[in-house]
Design a protein around this motif. Structure first.
Motif, PDB file in Angstrom:
ATOM      1  N   PHE A  29     137.629  26.583  46.521  1.00 29.99           N
ATOM      2  CA  PHE A  29     137.091  25.756  45.442  1.00 29.99           C
ATOM      3  C   PHE A  29     135.597  26.033  45.246  1.00 29.99           C
ATOM      4  O   PHE A  29     135.122  26.132  44.113  1.00 29.99           O
ATOM      5  CB  PHE A  29     137.288  24.268  45.749  1.00 29.99           C
ATOM      6  N   ARG A  30     134.866  26.158  46.357  1.00 32.15           N
ATOM      7  CA  ARG A  30     133.425  26.446  46.262  1.00 32.15           C
ATOM      8  C   ARG A  30     133.181  27.814  45.634  1.00 32.15           C
ATOM      9  O   ARG A  30     132.312  27.961  44.761  1.00 32.15           O
ATOM     10  CB  ARG A  30     132.782  26.372  47.651  1.00 32.15           C
ATOM     11  N   ARG A  31     133.945  28.797  46.073  1.00 28.15           N
ATOM     12  CA  ARG A  31     133.771  30.147  45.523  1.00 28.15           C
ATOM     13  C   ARG A  31     134.073  30.177  44.034  1.00 28.15           C
ATOM     14  O   ARG A  31     133.335  30.786  43.250  1.00 28.15           O
ATOM     15  CB  ARG A  31     134.664  31.135  46.266  1.00 28.15           C
ATOM     16  N   TYR A  32     135.141  29.507  43.638  1.00 26.15           N
ATOM     17  CA  TYR A  32     135.475  29.464  42.217  1.00 26.15           C
ATOM     18  C   TYR A  32     134.372  28.777  41.420  1.00 26.15           C
ATOM     19  O   TYR A  32     133.993  29.238  40.337  1.00 26.15           O
ATOM     20  CB  TYR A  32     136.785  28.703  41.997  1.00 26.15           C
ATOM     21  N   GLY A  33     133.857  27.664  41.949  1.00 26.75           N
ATOM     22  CA  GLY A  33     132.809  26.937  41.254  1.00 26.75           C
ATOM     23  C   GLY A  33     131.531  27.745  41.123  1.00 26.75           C
ATOM     24  O   GLY A  33     130.884  27.741  40.067  1.00 26.75           O
ATOM     25  N   GLN A  34     131.144  28.434  42.192  1.00 26.33           N
ATOM     26  CA  GLN A  34     129.943  29.264  42.149  1.00 26.33           C
ATOM     27  C   GLN A  34     130.096  30.407  41.150  1.00 26.33           C
ATOM     28  O   GLN A  34     129.170  30.742  40.411  1.00 26.33           O
ATOM     29  CB  GLN A  34     129.642  29.806  43.546  1.00 26.33           C
ATOM     30  N   CYS A  35     131.292  30.991  41.128  1.00 28.54           N
ATOM     31  CA  CYS A  35     131.563  32.085  40.185  1.00 28.54           C
ATOM     32  C   CYS A  35     131.487  31.575  38.758  1.00 28.54           C
ATOM     33  O   CYS A  35     130.838  32.187  37.902  1.00 28.54           O
ATOM     34  CB  CYS A  35     132.935  32.683  40.484  1.00 28.54           C
ATOM     35  N   ARG A  36     132.118  30.452  38.486  1.00 23.71           N
ATOM     36  CA  ARG A  36     132.083  29.882  37.136  1.00 23.71           C
ATOM     37  C   ARG A  36     130.642  29.592  36.719  1.00 23.71           C
ATOM     38  O   ARG A  36     130.243  29.925  35.599  1.00 23.71           O
ATOM     39  CB  ARG A  36     132.906  28.600  37.089  1.00 23.71           C
ATOM     40  N   GLU A  37     129.885  28.989  37.604  1.00 20.31           N
ATOM     41  CA  GLU A  37     128.496  28.640  37.271  1.00 20.31           C
ATOM     42  C   GLU A  37     127.691  29.884  36.925  1.00 20.31           C
ATOM     43  O   GLU A  37     126.942  29.909  35.940  1.00 20.31           O
ATOM     44  CB  GLU A  37     127.853  27.897  38.443  1.00 20.31           C
ATOM     45  N   ALA A  38     127.839  30.941  37.726  1.00 22.45           N
ATOM     46  CA  ALA A  38     127.072  32.161  37.501  1.00 22.45           C
ATOM     47  C   ALA A  38     127.463  32.837  36.191  1.00 22.45           C
ATOM     48  O   ALA A  38     126.603  33.263  35.407  1.00 22.45           O
ATOM     49  CB  ALA A  38     127.267  33.123  38.671  1.00 22.45           C
ATOM     50  N   VAL A  39     128.753  32.928  35.927  1.00 21.48           N
ATOM     51  CA  VAL A  39     129.210  33.608  34.713  1.00 21.48           C
ATOM     52  C   VAL A  39     128.842  32.800  33.473  1.00 21.48           C
ATOM     53  O   VAL A  39     128.362  33.359  32.478  1.00 21.48           O
ATOM     54  CB  VAL A  39     130.731  33.863  34.782  1.00 21.48           C
ATOM     55  N   CYS A  40     129.056  31.488  33.524  1.00 18.02           N
ATOM     56  CA  CYS A  40     128.705  30.653  32.367  1.00 18.02           C
ATOM     57  C   CYS A  40     127.210  30.718  32.072  1.00 18.02           C
ATOM     58  O   CYS A  40     126.799  30.729  30.898  1.00 18.02           O
ATOM     59  CB  CYS A  40     129.139  29.209  32.611  1.00 18.02           C
ATOM     60  N   ARG A  41     126.394  30.776  33.118  1.00 19.87           N
ATOM     61  CA  ARG A  41     124.947  30.858  32.902  1.00 19.87           C
ATOM     62  C   ARG A  41     124.583  32.156  32.186  1.00 19.87           C
ATOM     63  O   ARG A  41     123.795  32.160  31.241  1.00 19.87           O
ATOM     64  CB  ARG A  41     124.211  30.761  34.241  1.00 19.87           C
ATOM     65  N   ARG A  42     125.181  33.258  32.624  1.00 18.27           N
ATOM     66  CA  ARG A  42     124.864  34.542  31.997  1.00 18.27           C
ATOM     67  C   ARG A  42     125.345  34.585  30.551  1.00 18.27           C
ATOM     68  O   ARG A  42     124.647  35.119  29.681  1.00 18.27           O
ATOM     69  CB  ARG A  42     125.512  35.676  32.804  1.00 18.27           C
ATOM     70  N   VAL A  43     126.515  34.034  30.285  1.00 18.83           N
ATOM     71  CA  VAL A  43     127.022  34.013  28.911  1.00 18.83           C
ATOM     72  C   VAL A  43     126.145  33.123  28.031  1.00 18.83           C
ATOM     73  O   VAL A  43     125.849  33.460  26.881  1.00 18.83           O
ATOM     74  CB  VAL A  43     128.494  33.552  28.893  1.00 18.83           C
ATOM     75  N   ALA A  44     125.696  31.976  28.568  1.00 19.94           N
ATOM     76  CA  ALA A  44     124.815  31.090  27.816  1.00 19.94           C
ATOM     77  C   ALA A  44     123.481  31.766  27.503  1.00 19.94           C
ATOM     78  O   ALA A  44     122.843  31.460  26.488  1.00 19.94           O
ATOM     79  CB  ALA A  44     124.580  29.793  28.590  1.00 19.94           C
ATOM     80  N   GLU A  45     123.075  32.693  28.366  1.00 13.95           N
ATOM     81  CA  GLU A  45     121.810  33.419  28.154  1.00 13.95           C
ATOM     82  C   GLU A  45     121.961  34.559  27.155  1.00 13.95           C
ATOM     83  O   GLU A  45     120.996  35.233  26.833  1.00 13.95           O
ATOM     84  CB  GLU A  45     121.296  33.956  29.490  1.00 13.95           C
ATOM     85  N   GLY A  46     123.184  34.780  26.682  1.00 16.26           N
ATOM     86  CA  GLY A  46     123.386  35.783  25.642  1.00 16.26           C
ATOM     87  C   GLY A  46     124.166  37.011  26.062  1.00 16.26           C
ATOM     88  O   GLY A  46     124.391  37.909  25.243  1.00 16.26           O
ATOM     89  N   SER A  47     124.558  37.084  27.323  1.00 12.09           N
ATOM     90  CA  SER A  47     125.353  38.225  27.751  1.00 12.09           C
ATOM     91  C   SER A  47     126.789  38.051  27.276  1.00 12.09           C
ATOM     92  O   SER A  47     127.163  37.017  26.712  1.00 12.09           O
ATOM     93  CB  SER A  47     125.304  38.369  29.265  1.00 12.09           C
ATOM     94  N   THR A  48     127.603  39.052  27.470  1.00  9.35           N
ATOM     95  CA  THR A  48     129.014  38.991  27.120  1.00  9.35           C
ATOM     96  C   THR A  48     129.831  39.333  28.359  1.00  9.35           C
ATOM     97  O   THR A  48     129.333  39.955  29.304  1.00  9.35           O
ATOM     98  CB  THR A  48     129.364  39.991  26.003  1.00  9.35           C
ATOM     99  N   LEU A  49     131.094  38.942  28.340  1.00 12.76           N
ATOM    100  CA  LEU A  49     131.964  39.280  29.468  1.00 12.76           C
ATOM    101  C   LEU A  49     132.138  40.793  29.581  1.00 12.76           C
ATOM    102  O   LEU A  49     132.275  41.327  30.682  1.00 12.76           O
ATOM    103  CB  LEU A  49     133.321  38.598  29.297  1.00 12.76           C
ATOM    104  N   ALA A  50     132.123  41.478  28.452  1.00 15.53           N
ATOM    105  CA  ALA A  50     132.244  42.934  28.493  1.00 15.53           C
ATOM    106  C   ALA A  50     131.067  43.566  29.227  1.00 15.53           C
ATOM    107  O   ALA A  50     131.235  44.503  30.008  1.00 15.53           O
ATOM    108  CB  ALA A  50     132.350  43.490  27.077  1.00 15.53           C
ATOM    109  N   ARG A  51     129.855  43.057  28.990  1.00 20.91           N
ATOM    110  CA  ARG A  51     128.695  43.590  29.716  1.00 20.91           C
ATOM    111  C   ARG A  51     128.751  43.212  31.188  1.00 20.91           C
ATOM    112  O   ARG A  51     128.428  44.018  32.064  1.00 20.91           O
ATOM    113  CB  ARG A  51     127.401  43.059  29.096  1.00 20.91           C
ATOM    114  N   LEU A  52     129.155  41.975  31.476  1.00 18.46           N
ATOM    115  CA  LEU A  52     129.153  41.511  32.864  1.00 18.46           C
ATOM    116  C   LEU A  52     130.199  42.208  33.712  1.00 18.46           C
ATOM    117  O   LEU A  52     129.973  42.479  34.893  1.00 18.46           O
ATOM    118  CB  LEU A  52     129.390  39.997  32.898  1.00 18.46           C
ATOM    119  N   PHE A  53     131.360  42.509  33.109  1.00 20.80           N
ATOM    120  CA  PHE A  53     132.473  43.026  33.896  1.00 20.80           C
ATOM    121  C   PHE A  53     132.939  44.409  33.462  1.00 20.80           C
ATOM    122  O   PHE A  53     134.017  44.845  33.850  1.00 20.80           O
ATOM    123  CB  PHE A  53     133.643  42.041  33.853  1.00 20.80           C
TER     124      PHE A  53
END
Length: 202
Positions: free
Chosen positions: A160-184
């Motif tokens: 649960f902690r790992r999933y939450g940390q992952c979600r927080e990190a990815v959502c933050r990057r997307v909110a900053e203007g990145s895309t899932l394609a760039r991230l992954f």
């Protein structure tokens, strides 16, 4: 790629994109199915080499469903003898490729009023917790997070902690203007190589 769909996937499916969860299931945005199918086609092309698949599941409910999954991880899960026994007992095909079982799950999700309990094994939940949920009717669990835990609480809370940390990190990057394609590493967001026009060469 669609920014709103990126945000939806970042919130609900980040661990699957990151490879620490084999699948995620999310309610689809309220857009036309044909439009959504076209968007998912672009995601499938972009992330195929990263081992991700995106599937639209039309339902009779108010919202359709989206299944995001990693076929290789899911195949290993579905090959476990204890998982095969559970699914066979619920009418799933006993042989053939894992996609046949995914097809059967999608039909169940599309036609049944309640979610089929075995969906948990497709989403990477511990088998003991899936069986515990079935046995106890969803009551009397030891703790609750993305699923109800009936077995190893420490293991589940670590996930649960790992999933939450992952979600927080990815959502933050997307909110900053990145895309899932760039991230992954999705192909559609990569610069395409320049091909010289030989007609201009002498």
């Amino acid at each position: 790629m669609d920014p709103e769909l990126d945000q939806l996937f970042a919130w609900h499916c980040a661990p699957t994109f990151a490879g620490i969860k084999m699948a995620s299931l999310v309610a689809a945005p309220q857009v036309r199915r044909t439009e959504l199918a076209g968007q998912l086609g672009r995601y499938n092309r972009a992330f195929r080499r990263q081992g991700l698949r995106f599937r639209l599941i039309p339902t009779h409910r108010s919202r359709d469903l989206l299944l995001v999954y990693r076929p290789e991880q899911l195949a290993r899960q579905l090959a476990r003898p204890e998982v095969r026994r559970l699914l066979a007992g619920r009418g799933y095909p006993a042989d053939g490729p894992p996609e046949r079982q995914v097809e059967h799950l999608c039909r169940q999700l599309a036609t049944r009023e309640a979610f089929p309990h075995e969906v948990g094994v497709f989403l990477g939940y511990p088998l003991e917790d899936v069986l515990g949920f079935v046995e106890h009717g969803g009551k009397g669990c030891k703790c609750t997070g993305p699923w109800k835990v009936y077995s190893d609480v420490d293991r589940a809370q670590d996930l649960f902690r790992r999933y939450g940390q992952c979600r927080e990190a990815v959502c933050r990057r997307v909110a900053e203007g990145s895309t899932l394609a760039r991230l992954f590493g999705g192909l559609e967001d990569r610069p395409q190589p320049t091909i010289p026009d030989r007609r201009l060469q002498t």
